[in-house]
Structure formats: structure tokens, C-alpha cells
Design an enzyme around this catalytic site. Structure first.
Site, PDB file in Angstrom:
ATOM      1  N   ILE A 114      39.502  11.636   8.030  1.00 45.49           N
ATOM      2  CA  ILE A 114      38.124  10.610   9.623  1.00 45.49           C
ATOM      3  C   ILE A 114      38.871   9.269   8.830  1.00 45.49           C
ATOM      4  O   ILE A 114      39.102   9.062   7.674  1.00 45.49           O
ATOM      5  CB  ILE A 114      37.171  11.362   9.210  1.00 45.49           C
ATOM      6  CG1 ILE A 114      35.804  10.818  10.133  1.00 45.49           C
ATOM      7  CG2 ILE A 114      36.532  11.144   7.892  1.00 45.49           C
ATOM      8  CD1 ILE A 114      34.714  11.070  10.457  1.00 45.49           C
ATOM      9  N   CYS A 115      39.119   8.808   9.684  1.00 45.55           N
ATOM     10  CA  CYS A 115      38.496   7.190   9.492  1.00 45.55           C
ATOM     11  C   CYS A 115      40.092   6.459   9.489  1.00 45.55           C
ATOM     12  O   CYS A 115      40.812   6.650   9.834  1.00 45.55           O
ATOM     13  CB  CYS A 115      37.304   6.791   8.633  1.00 45.55           C
ATOM     14  SG  CYS A 115      37.092   4.643   8.322  1.00 45.55           S
ATOM     15  N   ALA A 116      40.445   6.024   7.740  1.00 46.14           N
ATOM     16  CA  ALA A 116      41.313   5.798   6.916  1.00 46.14           C
ATOM     17  C   ALA A 116      41.930   6.671   7.102  1.00 46.14           C
ATOM     18  O   ALA A 116      43.712   6.560   5.686  1.00 46.14           O
ATOM     19  CB  ALA A 116      41.903   4.934   6.334  1.00 46.14           C
ATOM     20  N   SER A 163      39.289  12.440  12.908  1.00 43.23           N
ATOM     21  CA  SER A 163      38.356  11.852  13.023  1.00 43.23           C
ATOM     22  C   SER A 163      38.678  10.131  13.265  1.00 43.23           C
ATOM     23  O   SER A 163      38.957   9.799  12.425  1.00 43.23           O
ATOM     24  CB  SER A 163      37.389  12.486  13.451  1.00 43.23           C
ATOM     25  OG  SER A 163      36.047  11.768  13.918  1.00 43.23           O
TER      26      SER A 163
END
Ligand SMILES: *[C@@H]1O[C@H](CO)[C@@H](O)[C@H](O)[C@H]1NC(C)=O
Length: 402
Positions: A114-116, A163
Site C-alpha cells: 500500500i501507498c509508497a 492500494s
């Protein structure tokens, strides 16, 4: 991978690995840990550093269950990489973790980020080649040409799930539950947590009052064993993103607290330290829920004294989930106020007339319902304390703008 009702061949003891490291986004780590454990998975939280104690973003200290280096021989049903800066890059640079995820992927195992973490860990390892994936909008351009970026909260492409960021952590975690346990389990968990998939927040406000706060707000957040980690960590993370000075205080004998779903959180201080230092002036006191944590907090004389002083001085205080019913209600801290609590405890409130609302503000008292409403609650708290612009900035960083 898909499980249909006709063939409910769900493995009993799903093994999940969640690596964390310095600079991990704590909401993105703790939400999957909490929700996968609710689903029944055995989750190992493993430090990718050389110590079990990990300082994640916003100073949230989590004690891992193991070191990544000691997890190489185990096999997993799912590996979940949280994001954060520089956490995602730190995970990407951990050779032991890369080896574990690579072997897992070669066997066709389910992995997620998720994210980075999709662009800064999975992509450099080549584990997103030829896949559709998503990431935090600030990091999407870091995807190499081998990855097809998709603008969605959650992307499932075969055995890879990705995500976007803090506000999509719950949807991400529930997508992982669906992969392991099926849709029915997701519905059951989402309902009990009061999950809402849309971004944004609103609050029911009665007896509107301007909360007083000069300069950097000083906030007390007490924690006990059995406090709900998603509620506690979401509030700490959000308030510190808004630059509040949040004192996380354990009411247990030491600073180490075992949260409701086993996350080991290391508080900044004990409440005894706070009391001994004569620190009694807080701009806000926020009490997290979770059982039996809320019951312990409600039985903590020092905390109750601080809350009563807060009420007498007309300074703001609040609670979420079981804490409304087990901390505020029994000590007369809701007299003449409307408030809300978790679904199973509305009957414990003297006045349950506004319980259906996800966030209720009555003068200086703010309350909310549970882990699924924690982010709405946290952003509403920031709006009351620091104004609408600050709340908007916070929501933007969390990817929580409606
Ligand atoms: C609370 O949890 C901590 C950390 O797991 C543990 O050391 C302590 O004994 C627990 N306290 C109680 C009263 O159970």
C-alpha cells in the site's frame, strides 16, 4: 484463489507476515494487522531493522513479534507491505525481506502493498512487472514502465493486491480478507466495525462551542491493554500530522501495552509519570475504545480525575467506541450531553438519542462509534481544535478528501 460458497476450503490457520521498519506508516500497518486478526489469521509483525522496537512515522512505537531475518524459513499465505516515508524505501532495501517475498511470489503466493510500498519496494524487486497496480498519488510516477498504474483505491491483479494510502487501508485490509476467507467474512467484519468505504466526514454538532486552543495543542491519549489499536493509532497519527503535541500515556505498570488485537504499542510515558510531573493541563483528552481496555481506563483514578478537571474547566474531551460507555458515562462526564458509542453499548448511555451518528459533538465533548469511524472522528477532532483548513490539509494527506 477465489473461494466460492460451494467449496469452502478455507485453511484454518492462515499465516500472514507484516514487516515494519523505521518510517512505516503506522495506520497502514496496524489496520491490516487488526482486521486480518479479526478474520482469524495468525499475523506475525516482523521488524525489518535490527531491533524489535520500531519507531514508525509520527513517533508511533511498535514492538514487533519477530525480526524479518528470523522469518526466512517460515511459509506464509500472505505478505503485506505497509507504506510510509522512508518506511517503504527501507523495506525495499531490506535484502532478507526481498528474499522472503521473492520466494513467496515464485510459489504463486498472495502478496500486497500500500501507498509508497508498491513503487518503492515491490516494483524495484521486479515483483510488479506486467501487473496492474495502484499507489499513493505522490508516488505513482515512480512506477517503472513494466507496471500499469491504475487509479483505484484497491487493485487486485492475480496474486498481487495494491492500494493507495492511509484512508484506503481498511478497504485494502478487507480485500485481503476476501482473498483469504471470502466475501461473507468481509461483510461480517465490516458490519461489526461500522466500515464506510467513502472518503470524507461529517459530524452532528449540538450546542456549538469554540474549542479554545492557543499555539500547539497538547493532547493526552491514554492507553491500556486491550485498547483498540486502529482507534488509538489512527487518532495519534492524524493529530500528529496536524502538528498536535500528543502524549501517549500507558495506564499499565510500564510503557508497553498489548492492544486489543495484539499490537504491542510502546507509549511515550506512563500516566503515573504524567501525574508525577504535575502535568494536568491538556487542551484535549481523547480516550480510545476496545475491550477490556476501556474498562481499565474507566477504572483508572488518575485518568478519571484528569477528565473531571477537564470538564470542570470547560476544556474539550472525547471518546470513541467502548470508551464513551465505559469511561465517560459512568463518571458523570456525559451529564446533559448527547454522545455516541459502539452499537452493542448504546443501551449503556443515559441518553442514546444521537447514537446513530458516526461523530457527535456536544459543546466540548466529542464522541464516535468504533474502528470504522476512527478516521472521521480524528479529522473532526482536528477541525474543532485547529479549524477547517487544517482539517482539510489533514484529510488531503490521508487521501480522505470527499
Ligand atoms: C499488559 O501488557 C503488557 C505487555 O504485553 C504486559 O507486560 C503486562 O503484564 C500486561 N498487564 C496486565 C495487567 O495484564
Amino acid at each position: 484463489m477465489a473461494t466460492s460458497p460451494a467449496s469452502p476450503k478455507i485453511k484454518k490457520n492462515m499465516q500472514v507476515l507484516v514487516p515494519i521498519v523505521a518510517g512505516t506508516e503506522p495506520v497502514e500497518a496496524c489496520v491490516p494487522i487488526d482486521i486480518l486478526r479479526r478474520a482469524g489469521a495468525h499475523v506475525t509483525v516482523a521488524s525489518a531493522g535490527d531491533a524489535l522496537l520500531v519507531e514508525t512515522m509520527y513517533g508511533v512505537k511498535i514492538l514487533a513479534d519477530a525480526l524479518v531475518a528470523d522469518c526466512a524459513a517460515a511459509s506464509y499465505d500472505l505478505i503485506v507491505l505497509p507504506g510510509g516515508v522512508p518506511g517503504a524505501a527501507n523495506l525495499g532495501g531490506c535484502a532478507a525481506l526481498e528474499g522472503i517475498v521473492r520466494r513467496h511470489a515464485e510459489k504463486g503466493g498472495l502478496y500486497a502493498a500500500i501507498c509508497a510500498a508498491p513503487p518503492l519496494a515491490l516494483a524495484p524487486w521486479g515483483l510488479l512487472d506486467g501487473r496492474k497496480a495502484t499507489a499513493h498519488p505522490w508516488f505513482v510516477e515512480n512506477f517503472p514502465p513494466e507496471v500499469t498504474a491504475v487509479d483505484a483505491n484497491v487493485v487486485v491483479d492475480g496474486n498481487v493486491v495494491t492500494s493507495r494510502g492511509p484512508a484506503t487501508s481498511t478497504e485494502f485490509a478487507l480485500a485481503l480478507v476476501e482473498q483469504l476467507y471470502g466475501k461473507e467474512k468481509v461483510e461480517q467484519i465490516a458490519k461489526s466495525m461500522l466500515v464506510r468505504y467513502e472518503a470524507g466526514y461529517s459530524m452532528k454538532e449540538l450546542n456549538q462551542a469554540q474549542w479554545q486552543c492557543s499555539g500547539t495543542p497538547k493532547v493526552l491519549l491514554p492507553l491500556a491493554n486491550g485498547s483498540e489499536e486502529m482507534e488509538a493509532i489512527t487518532i495519534i497519527d492524524a493529530l500528529r500530522r496536524a502538528n498536535a503535541d500528543v502524549v501517549v500515556a500507558s495506564v499499565e505498570d510500564g510503557v508497553e501495552v498489548a492492544a486489543r488485537y495484539g499490537t504491542r504499542i510502546v507509549a511515550d510515558v506512563t500516566l503515573d509519570d504524567v501525574a508525577a510531573a504535575g502535568q494536568t493541563q491538556f487542551d484535549l483528552i481523547i480516550v480510545p475504545g476496545g475491550m477490556p481496555g476501556a474498562e481499565t481506563l474507566g477504572g483508572c483514578e488518575k485518568l478519571v480525575a484528569l477528565l473531571k478537571r477537564q470538564a470542570e474547566a470547560d476544556r474539550p474531551y472525547g471518546a470513541i467506541g467502548a470508551a464513551t460507555a465505559h469511561v465517560l458515562q459512568p463518571h458523570g462526564l456525559l451529564v446533559g450531553r448527547k454522545a455516541t458509542t459502539c452499537t452493542s453499548m448504546t443501551g449503556l448511555l443515559a441518553d442514546d438519542g444521537e447514537c446513530e451518528n458516526r461523530v457527535v459533538v456536544d459543546g466540548n465533548v466529542i464522541t464516535s462509534r468504533g474502528p470504522g469511524t476512527a478516521m472521521e472522528f480524528a479529522v473532526a477532532v482536528v477541525e474543532k481544535l485547529l479549524g477547517r483548513d487544517e482539517a482539510r490539509r489533514l484529510a488531503e494527506g490521508l487521501l480522505f478528501l470527499a
